[in-house]
Write a protein that holds these residues in place. Structure first.
Motif, mmCIF file in Angstrom:
data_model
loop_
_atom_site.group_PDB
_atom_site.id
_atom_site.type_symbol
_atom_site.label_atom_id
_atom_site.label_comp_id
_atom_site.label_asym_id
_atom_site.label_seq_id
_atom_site.Cartn_x
_atom_site.Cartn_y
_atom_site.Cartn_z
ATOM 1 N N SER A 1 0.812 -1.214 0.000
ATOM 2 C CA SER A 1 0.000 0.000 0.000
ATOM 3 C C SER A 1 0.847 1.266 0.000
ATOM 4 O O SER A 1 0.426 2.281 -0.553
ATOM 5 C CB SER A 1 -0.963 -0.006 1.182
ATOM 6 N N SER A 2 2.007 1.255 0.615
ATOM 7 C CA SER A 2 2.894 2.423 0.568
ATOM 8 C C SER A 2 4.335 1.949 0.632
ATOM 9 O O SER A 2 4.633 0.915 1.231
ATOM 10 C CB SER A 2 2.603 3.378 1.728
ATOM 11 N N GLN A 3 5.216 2.723 0.004
ATOM 12 C CA GLN A 3 6.623 2.336 0.016
ATOM 13 C C GLN A 3 7.513 3.557 -0.128
ATOM 14 O O GLN A 3 7.162 4.521 -0.815
ATOM 15 C CB GLN A 3 6.914 1.332 -1.087
ATOM 16 N N THR A 4 8.651 3.511 0.521
ATOM 17 C CA THR A 4 9.705 4.520 0.384
ATOM 18 C C THR A 4 11.031 3.786 0.430
ATOM 19 O O THR A 4 11.109 2.631 0.854
ATOM 20 C CB THR A 4 9.671 5.558 1.525
ATOM 21 N N TRP A 5 12.073 4.465 0.007
ATOM 22 C CA TRP A 5 13.396 3.863 0.099
ATOM 23 C C TRP A 5 14.410 4.931 0.389
ATOM 24 O O TRP A 5 14.185 6.123 0.145
ATOM 25 C CB TRP A 5 13.750 3.085 -1.165
ATOM 26 N N ARG A 6 15.529 4.517 0.934
ATOM 27 C CA ARG A 6 16.652 5.414 1.205
ATOM 28 C C ARG A 6 17.936 4.605 1.122
ATOM 29 O O ARG A 6 17.911 3.375 1.068
ATOM 30 C CB ARG A 6 16.513 6.090 2.556
ATOM 31 N N ARG A 7 19.019 5.327 1.117
ATOM 32 C CA ARG A 7 20.329 4.683 1.049
ATOM 33 C C ARG A 7 20.871 4.455 2.455
ATOM 34 O O ARG A 7 20.635 5.226 3.360
ATOM 35 C CB ARG A 7 21.304 5.537 0.259
ATOM 36 N N GLY A 8 21.628 3.392 2.599
ATOM 37 C CA GLY A 8 22.307 3.084 3.844
ATOM 38 C C GLY A 8 23.647 2.457 3.525
ATOM 39 O O GLY A 8 23.952 2.174 2.367
ATOM 40 N N GLY A 9 24.464 2.229 4.527
ATOM 41 C CA GLY A 9 25.751 1.581 4.303
ATOM 42 C C GLY A 9 26.665 2.387 3.413
ATOM 43 O O GLY A 9 27.124 1.899 2.390
ATOM 44 N N LEU A 10 26.899 3.635 3.762
ATOM 45 C CA LEU A 10 27.743 4.566 3.006
ATOM 46 C C LEU A 10 27.192 4.829 1.605
ATOM 47 O O LEU A 10 27.933 5.091 0.666
ATOM 48 C CB LEU A 10 29.189 4.065 2.923
ATOM 49 N N GLY A 11 25.886 4.719 1.457
ATOM 50 C CA GLY A 11 25.238 5.050 0.199
ATOM 51 C C GLY A 11 25.193 3.945 -0.823
ATOM 52 O O GLY A 11 24.739 4.152 -1.939
ATOM 53 N N SER A 12 25.608 2.735 -0.470
ATOM 54 C CA SER A 12 25.640 1.658 -1.458
ATOM 55 C C SER A 12 24.505 0.656 -1.295
ATOM 56 O O SER A 12 24.231 -0.104 -2.208
ATOM 57 C CB SER A 12 26.974 0.925 -1.375
ATOM 58 N N LYS A 13 23.831 0.649 -0.157
ATOM 59 C CA LYS A 13 22.758 -0.310 0.083
ATOM 60 C C LYS A 13 21.407 0.395 0.028
ATOM 61 O O LYS A 13 21.286 1.547 0.418
ATOM 62 C CB LYS A 13 22.911 -0.965 1.450
ATOM 63 N N ALA A 14 20.388 -0.332 -0.422
ATOM 64 C CA ALA A 14 19.029 0.196 -0.458
ATOM 65 C C ALA A 14 18.255 -0.336 0.742
ATOM 66 O O ALA A 14 18.243 -1.534 0.994
ATOM 67 C CB ALA A 14 18.334 -0.214 -1.739
ATOM 68 N N LEU A 15 17.628 0.570 1.477
ATOM 69 C CA LEU A 15 16.787 0.218 2.608
ATOM 70 C C LEU A 15 15.362 0.621 2.258
ATOM 71 O O LEU A 15 15.065 1.793 2.077
ATOM 72 C CB LEU A 15 17.254 0.936 3.872
ATOM 73 N N VAL A 16 14.479 -0.367 2.151
ATOM 74 C CA VAL A 16 13.113 -0.141 1.700
ATOM 75 C C VAL A 16 12.162 -0.246 2.885
ATOM 76 O O VAL A 16 12.256 -1.173 3.684
ATOM 77 C CB VAL A 16 12.723 -1.166 0.613
ATOM 78 N N THR A 17 11.252 0.725 2.992
ATOM 79 C CA THR A 17 10.181 0.686 3.984
ATOM 80 C C THR A 17 8.864 0.598 3.232
ATOM 81 O O THR A 17 8.602 1.413 2.351
ATOM 82 C CB THR A 17 10.207 1.952 4.860
ATOM 83 N N PHE A 18 8.044 -0.412 3.564
ATOM 84 C CA PHE A 18 6.775 -0.570 2.861
ATOM 85 C C PHE A 18 5.742 -1.204 3.781
ATOM 86 O O PHE A 18 6.076 -1.843 4.776
ATOM 87 C CB PHE A 18 6.930 -1.402 1.582
ATOM 88 N N THR A 19 4.474 -0.987 3.445
ATOM 89 C CA THR A 19 3.363 -1.571 4.179
ATOM 90 C C THR A 19 2.693 -2.604 3.290
ATOM 91 O O THR A 19 2.334 -2.313 2.154
ATOM 92 C CB THR A 19 2.355 -0.487 4.596
ATOM 93 N N LEU A 20 2.532 -3.795 3.816
ATOM 94 C CA LEU A 20 1.944 -4.911 3.079
ATOM 95 C C LEU A 20 0.539 -5.162 3.605
ATOM 96 O O LEU A 20 0.346 -5.370 4.800
ATOM 97 C CB LEU A 20 2.820 -6.148 3.265
ATOM 98 N N ARG A 21 -0.450 -5.105 2.725
ATOM 99 C CA ARG A 21 -1.859 -5.365 3.081
ATOM 100 C C ARG A 21 -2.247 -6.770 2.653
ATOM 101 O O ARG A 21 -2.074 -7.134 1.494
ATOM 102 C CB ARG A 21 -2.778 -4.377 2.395
ATOM 103 N N ASN A 22 -2.801 -7.526 3.592
ATOM 104 C CA ASN A 22 -3.280 -8.876 3.317
ATOM 105 C C ASN A 22 -4.800 -8.883 3.459
ATOM 106 O O ASN A 22 -5.321 -8.829 4.568
ATOM 107 C CB ASN A 22 -2.650 -9.880 4.282
ATOM 108 N N ASP A 23 -5.533 -8.923 2.355
ATOM 109 C CA ASP A 23 -6.994 -8.972 2.377
ATOM 110 C C ASP A 23 -7.518 -10.402 2.236
ATOM 111 O O ASP A 23 -8.723 -10.600 2.052
ATOM 112 C CB ASP A 23 -7.564 -8.102 1.248
ATOM 113 N N ASN A 24 -6.664 -11.388 2.325
ATOM 114 C CA ASN A 24 -7.066 -12.791 2.224
ATOM 115 C C ASN A 24 -7.698 -13.271 3.525
ATOM 116 O O ASN A 24 -7.573 -12.623 4.570
ATOM 117 C CB ASN A 24 -5.858 -13.673 1.889
#
Length: 191
Positions: free
Chosen positions: A103-126
């Motif tokens: 439903s929502s997602q953002t990302w930023r750099r980590g580890g001296l700018g070489s790694k991607a850190l993703v923040t997201f919300t997962l919706r389960n309607d099952n």
């Protein structure tokens, strides 16, 4: 400047110390050169080993086959439903992805700018809980041209009819030119 060791008879000890120091320096330089040659030989031999073609063996596709399992065939079962049951039990139960979304997602750099850190919300309607969610994130330049993709399997469980936020999930190394990220779901399993 003279220390005057020759007056008290210590001159010969000073000469021995100089010779020992000179010999130790020569030995350490020789040892360093030997280590350098060994390292070079190790690098060259590993490069040659990596470039050698792989042996295909006796199989047509190049897969390794255990000799004992190739000749032994399973005995036919009298009940065909019983024979099909173990294969169904071993197969993972895949969840329906149409009722599962980010439903929502953002990302930023980590580890001296070489790694991607993703923040997201997962919706389960099952009507069931899910686990082992695999996501894939595509990274692009500012102009939208594709750079790379990274995937990650999340071992957490998301309850039925709920949502869960995954904060700063390390997805992997990304290109320094990456400016945009878009994550999507690949697979999930029933819990």
């Amino acid at each position: 400047m003279n220390a005057g060791f020759d007056r008290i008879g210590l001159g010969r000890f000073a000469g021995i110390g100089e010779r020992l120091a000179r010999g130790a320096t020569i030995a350490s330089v020789s040892f360093g050169r030997i280590l350098l040659w060994l390292l070079a030989a190790l690098i060259v031999s590993s490069c040659v080993w990596m470039l050698m073609p792989l042996s295909k063996g006796n199989t047509a596709q190049g897969e390794l086959v255990d000799p004992g399992s190739a000749s032994a065939e399973p005995a036919p079962s009298a009940n065909p439903a019983a024979a099909a049951a173990p294969s169904e039990a071993q197969a993972p139960v895949v969840a329906e992805l149409d009722r599962l979304r980010i439903s929502s997602q953002t990302w930023r750099r980590g580890g001296l700018g070489s790694k991607a850190l993703v923040t997201f919300t997962l919706r389960n309607d099952n009507d069931y809980a899910i686990r082992d969610v695999e996501i894939v994130c595509a990274f692009a330049r500012r102009d939208g041209s594709h750079l790379t993709e990274r995937s990650r399997v999340l071992a957490d469980t998301v309850s039925m009819k709920s949502r869960k936020t995954f904060a700063r999930v390390p997805v992997g190394f990304v290109n320094v030119n990456a400016d945009q990220a878009k994550c999507s779901l690949v697979t999930a399993r029933r819990a």
